[in-house]
Structures are given as structure tokens and as C-alpha cells.
Write a protein that holds these residues in place. Structure first.
Motif, PDB file in Angstrom:
ATOM      1  N   ALA A  67      13.167  77.293 126.642  1.00  0.00           N
ATOM      2  CA  ALA A  67      14.086  76.551 125.765  1.00  0.00           C
ATOM      3  C   ALA A  67      15.416  76.286 126.468  1.00  0.00           C
ATOM      4  O   ALA A  67      15.988  75.201 126.320  1.00  0.00           O
ATOM      5  N   ASP A  68      15.923  77.268 127.235  1.00  0.00           N
ATOM      6  CA  ASP A  68      17.170  77.058 127.986  1.00  0.00           C
ATOM      7  C   ASP A  68      17.022  75.884 128.950  1.00  0.00           C
ATOM      8  O   ASP A  68      17.918  75.040 129.074  1.00  0.00           O
ATOM      9  N   ILE A  69      15.904  75.843 129.654  1.00  0.00           N
ATOM     10  CA  ILE A  69      15.658  74.782 130.629  1.00  0.00           C
ATOM     11  C   ILE A  69      15.550  73.430 129.927  1.00  0.00           C
ATOM     12  O   ILE A  69      16.143  72.431 130.366  1.00  0.00           O
ATOM     13  N   GLU A  70      14.832  73.388 128.810  1.00  0.00           N
ATOM     14  CA  GLU A  70      14.712  72.138 128.040  1.00  0.00           C
ATOM     15  C   GLU A  70      16.075  71.675 127.529  1.00  0.00           C
ATOM     16  O   GLU A  70      16.408  70.487 127.620  1.00  0.00           O
ATOM     17  N   LEU A  71      16.857  72.603 126.974  1.00  0.00           N
ATOM     18  CA  LEU A  71      18.183  72.243 126.465  1.00  0.00           C
ATOM     19  C   LEU A  71      19.097  71.759 127.580  1.00  0.00           C
ATOM     20  O   LEU A  71      19.837  70.787 127.412  1.00  0.00           O
ATOM     21  N   PHE A  72      19.048  72.426 128.728  1.00  0.00           N
ATOM     22  CA  PHE A  72      19.894  72.004 129.844  1.00  0.00           C
ATOM     23  C   PHE A  72      19.485  70.608 130.319  1.00  0.00           C
ATOM     24  O   PHE A  72      20.338  69.768 130.612  1.00  0.00           O
ATOM     25  N   ALA A  73      18.180  70.351 130.381  1.00  0.00           N
ATOM     26  CA  ALA A  73      17.696  69.018 130.765  1.00  0.00           C
ATOM     27  C   ALA A  73      18.207  67.964 129.789  1.00  0.00           C
ATOM     28  O   ALA A  73      18.633  66.873 130.200  1.00  0.00           O
ATOM     29  N   GLU A  74      18.178  68.292 128.512  1.00  0.00           N
ATOM     30  CA  GLU A  74      18.644  67.353 127.494  1.00  0.00           C
ATOM     31  C   GLU A  74      20.144  67.081 127.643  1.00  0.00           C
ATOM     32  O   GLU A  74      20.572  65.932 127.652  1.00  0.00           O
ATOM     33  N   VAL A  75      20.933  68.127 127.775  1.00  0.00           N
ATOM     34  CA  VAL A  75      22.389  67.982 127.846  1.00  0.00           C
ATOM     35  C   VAL A  75      22.810  67.302 129.154  1.00  0.00           C
ATOM     36  O   VAL A  75      23.668  66.425 129.159  1.00  0.00           O
TER      37      VAL A  75
END
Length: 147
Positions: free
Chosen positions: A30-38
Motif C-alpha cells: 500500500a505504501d508503494i501504491e500510495l507513493f506511486a499515486e502521489v
């Protein structure tokens, strides 16, 4: 899960060479997905296991700047803490961070310029005994004289 070290501000008047603080966090999918999104960095080496397996990393890795963000958290919340302003940061990425890795980011005071309120910090991040990031930050530290 984050460590339980105290948060807040250490004003420049109270800083000493050698002071250290750290923070640990398990890097999740989830951290990786959120960072990719931001960040809008959707490089498949971070998000696509099939693609990443065929790279030199042989599997997915976290964004390097996600790891570097933990350094920023230590600086902004612990050393020097609230009110600190980043002036510069250099980084060298030494090894990959993978989903599920526990990263420990550490900051240490290496120089203090009281007249200019500038503090030089060694910045490191490790996964276990493996150094994954190293660098140096220059920050403008908070001061009781400017409250």
C-alpha cells in the motif's frame, strides 16, 4: 508500525554534535501504491512483479524516494524536529528496498553553524544490517530566539 521515540523540536541552542534519532517502518504494498499515486512515478519495477522479475532486481522494489521520505520524517519530527526547513539533501542509493522490508532511517548531527542556524546531518537508511541509502542534509534549525 513506527517507532515510539519522542517527537517535537530540539532547538539549535540544544543540539550537539553526535545527537542521533531514528525511525523504523515496514514498507508495504500500500505504501508503494500510495507513493506511486502521489509522485506519479508508476515505473513497473515498483508495481508489476512480472516485469520487475525480469530486471536486475529480480522482483519489485520500493521507490528510492519513498525510503528517503523516512529521512525527512526523522528530520521534520525528531532531529531537529518541528519548524526545521530543508536547505539541501544529497543521497546515494546503495541497495534496493522491497515490499515487506523494515527500513530504519537514521539522522545524526555532524556540524552546527549557530550564527546561521544551519545544521549538517548524516542521513542513513538500513534494512537489517544492509545500508540501503546514505547521504547528507543541510537544514535550517528552529531557534528559541525566533519563536
Amino acid at each position: 508500525m513506527l517507532d515510539n521515540l519522542p517527537r517535537g523540536t530540539i532547538c539549535i541552542e540544544d543540539l550537539e554534535i553526535g545527537m542521533r534519532r531514528d525511525r523504523s517502518k515496514v514498507i508495504s504494498d500500500a505504501d508503494i501504491e500510495l507513493f506511486a499515486e502521489v509522485s506519479t512515478d508508476r515505473n513497473p519495477v515498483h508495481l508489476d512483479e512480472d516485469y520487475a522479475r525480469e530486471t536486475m532486481f529480480q522482483g519489485r522494489i520500493a521507490h528510492g524516494m519513498l525510503t528517503a521520505g523516512l529521512i525527512s520524517a526523522v528530520i521534520g519530527e525528531q532531529l531537529p524536529g518541528y519548524g526545521t526547513v530543508y536547505l539541501g539533501q544529497n543521497l546515494k542509493f546503495m541497495a534496493p528496498v522491497r515490499p515487506g522490508d523494515r527500513v530504519t532511517a537514521e539522522v545524526a548531527v555532524t556540524a552546527i553553524d549557530h550564527a546561521r542556524r544551519r545544521v549538517t546531518l548524516e542521513t542513513l537508511a538500513r534494512v537489517g544490517d544492509t545500508l540501503v541509502l546514505k547521504g547528507e542534509a543541510l537544514v535550517l534549525a528552529p531557534s528559541r530566539k525566533f519563536d
